[in-house]
Design an enzyme around this catalytic site. Structure first.
Site, PDB file in Angstrom:
ATOM      1  N   LYS A  11       0.856  -1.200   0.000  1.00 22.51           N
ATOM      2  CA  LYS A  11       0.000   0.000   0.000  1.00 22.51           C
ATOM      3  C   LYS A  11       0.894   1.254   0.000  1.00 22.51           C
ATOM      4  O   LYS A  11       1.962   1.217  -0.612  1.00 22.51           O
ATOM      5  CB  LYS A  11      -0.971  -0.057   1.195  1.00 22.51           C
ATOM      6  CG  LYS A  11      -1.696  -1.422   1.253  1.00 22.51           C
ATOM      7  CD  LYS A  11      -2.821  -1.489   2.228  1.00 22.51           C
ATOM      8  CE  LYS A  11      -3.437  -2.897   2.167  1.00 22.51           C
ATOM      9  NZ  LYS A  11      -4.627  -3.035   3.002  1.00 22.51           N
ATOM     10  N   HIS A  96      -8.333  -3.706  -5.963  1.00 18.75           N
ATOM     11  CA  HIS A  96      -8.277  -3.736  -4.492  1.00 18.75           C
ATOM     12  C   HIS A  96      -9.403  -2.870  -3.934  1.00 18.75           C
ATOM     13  O   HIS A  96      -9.724  -1.819  -4.491  1.00 18.75           O
ATOM     14  CB  HIS A  96      -6.914  -3.232  -4.004  1.00 18.75           C
ATOM     15  CG  HIS A  96      -6.694  -3.511  -2.550  1.00 18.75           C
ATOM     16  ND1 HIS A  96      -7.258  -2.720  -1.570  1.00 18.75           N
ATOM     17  CD2 HIS A  96      -6.018  -4.496  -1.921  1.00 18.75           C
ATOM     18  CE1 HIS A  96      -6.921  -3.227  -0.385  1.00 18.75           C
ATOM     19  NE2 HIS A  96      -6.172  -4.295  -0.573  1.00 18.75           N
ATOM     20  N   GLU A 168     -10.681 -10.832  -0.505  1.00 18.94           N
ATOM     21  CA  GLU A 168     -10.393 -10.003   0.666  1.00 18.94           C
ATOM     22  C   GLU A 168     -11.698  -9.433   1.222  1.00 18.94           C
ATOM     23  O   GLU A 168     -12.213  -8.432   0.699  1.00 18.94           O
ATOM     24  CB  GLU A 168      -9.473  -8.841   0.282  1.00 18.94           C
ATOM     25  CG  GLU A 168      -8.146  -9.281  -0.300  1.00 18.94           C
ATOM     26  CD  GLU A 168      -7.076  -8.198  -0.136  1.00 18.94           C
ATOM     27  OE1 GLU A 168      -6.009  -8.539   0.349  1.00 18.94           O
ATOM     28  OE2 GLU A 168      -7.336  -7.026  -0.483  1.00 18.94           O
ATOM     29  N   GLY A 174      -6.910  -4.921   7.571  1.00 21.52           N
ATOM     30  CA  GLY A 174      -6.280  -3.970   8.471  1.00 21.52           C
ATOM     31  C   GLY A 174      -6.974  -3.837   9.818  1.00 21.52           C
ATOM     32  O   GLY A 174      -6.680  -2.915  10.578  1.00 21.52           O
TER      33      GLY A 174
HETATM   34  P1  13P Z   1      -3.992  -6.519   5.946  1.00 19.11           P
HETATM   35  O1  13P Z   1      -3.164  -7.778   5.804  1.00 19.11           O
HETATM   36  O2  13P Z   1      -3.231  -5.368   6.525  1.00 19.11           O
HETATM   37  O3  13P Z   1      -5.302  -6.783   6.601  1.00 19.11           O
HETATM   38  O4  13P Z   1      -4.334  -6.045   4.436  1.00 19.11           O
HETATM   39  C1  13P Z   1      -4.852  -6.957   3.544  1.00 19.11           C
HETATM   40  C2  13P Z   1      -4.850  -6.340   2.191  1.00 19.11           C
HETATM   41  O5  13P Z   1      -5.595  -5.427   1.918  1.00 19.11           O
HETATM   42  C3  13P Z   1      -3.892  -6.843   1.213  1.00 19.11           C
HETATM   43  O6  13P Z   1      -4.171  -6.373  -0.057  1.00 19.11           O
END
Ligand code: 13P
Length: 249
Positions: A11, A96, A168, A174
């Site tokens: 990110k 995403h 996801e 997160g």
């Molecule tokens: P986290 O592993 O921080 O939850 O994020 C997942 C994500 O969005 C990966 O693209």
């Protein structure tokens, strides 16, 4: 393409200097990880050149977090596939949830990006997932099936077999609130089942995946790896996650 794959989505984290330091610490920790497991890091655009150089000769492939579908033109702020290829990028995350929520990414533009990437010989990592509201309304399956069908609309079976899918659940990203592994595996089975050509495609789980919970995901039939945010930012934690996720491979 490896069937087992762990991709770090950084990110908006890490400068070029921080990327170099990560790679220096990360590569020596990969000893013992089965050779068949694919490892990808997707740093910000500004760190791709440094990452490419630092990863040279290693087993780690380079990914990007977004791309534009046109080859060039008046698209201020955008990056083309050719620009990514110049820096050795092989994987690109498309769709995403953060791009969808904050930057206007649509199923239609995800589809254009997937088509352009496949045409250029790059591997799209197509991300889908439901919001908490959709899950609570019992609309999880409907949502992810619709996203995957739109993303792959008009793409032939042979091309579909060259991509990667990531499931996801947005509420798990997160938050430290990871999705129950059996439930994630069930949704991923639903995704795989909705288009026959997805049968052998790697499907990655994403959402608070950590070294401590990765093995429970990998024990699920339809889970082939992870798209990892927070736990991929630290070299020791990401290496431990991959090790724990490939122990039985
Ligand atoms: P986290 O592993 O921080 O939850 O994020 C997942 C994500 O969005 C990966 O693209």
């Amino acid at each position: 393409m490896p069937r087992t794959l762990f991709a770090g989505n950084w990110k908006m984290h890490k400068t070029a200097a921080e990327t170099r330091a990560f790679v220096t610490a990360f590569l020596p920790q990969l000893a013992g990880i089965p050779a068949g497991a694919g490892i990808v890091i997707a740093p910000p655009f500004t760190a791709l050149a440094t990452a490419h150089e630092a990863l040279d000769g290693s087993r780690v492939a380079l990914g990007a977090q977004n791309v534009h579908w046109e080859t060039q033109g008046a698209y201020t702020g955008e990056i083309s596939i050719g620009m990514l290829q110049e820096h050795g990028v092989h994987y690109v995350i498309v769709g995403h949830s953060e791009r969808r929520e904050y930057f206007g990414e649509l199923d239609r533009t995800v589809n254009l990006k997937v088509q352009a990437l496949l045409r250029a010989g790059l591997t799209p990592i197509v991300a889908v997932g439901e919001t908490l509201e959709e899950r609570q309304a019992g609309r999880t399956d409907e949502r992810v099936i619709s996203q995957i069908r739109e993303a792959l609309n008009g793409i032939g079976d042979r091309d579909i077999q060259r991509l990667v899918v990531a499931y996801e659940p947005i509420w798990a990203i997160g938050t430290g609130q990871n999705c129950d592994p059996a439930e994630a595996g069930r949704v991923m089975g639903t995704i795989r089942g909705c288009i026959p050509a997805l049968e052998d495609v790697p499907i990655l789980y994403g959402g608070s995946m950590k070294p401590e919970n990765v093995a429970a995901y990998m024990a699920q039939h339809h889970i082939n790896g992870g798209l990892v945010g927070g736990a991929s930012l630290d070299a020791t934690s990401f290496a431990a996650l991959i090790k724990n996720g490939t122990m039985d491979a």
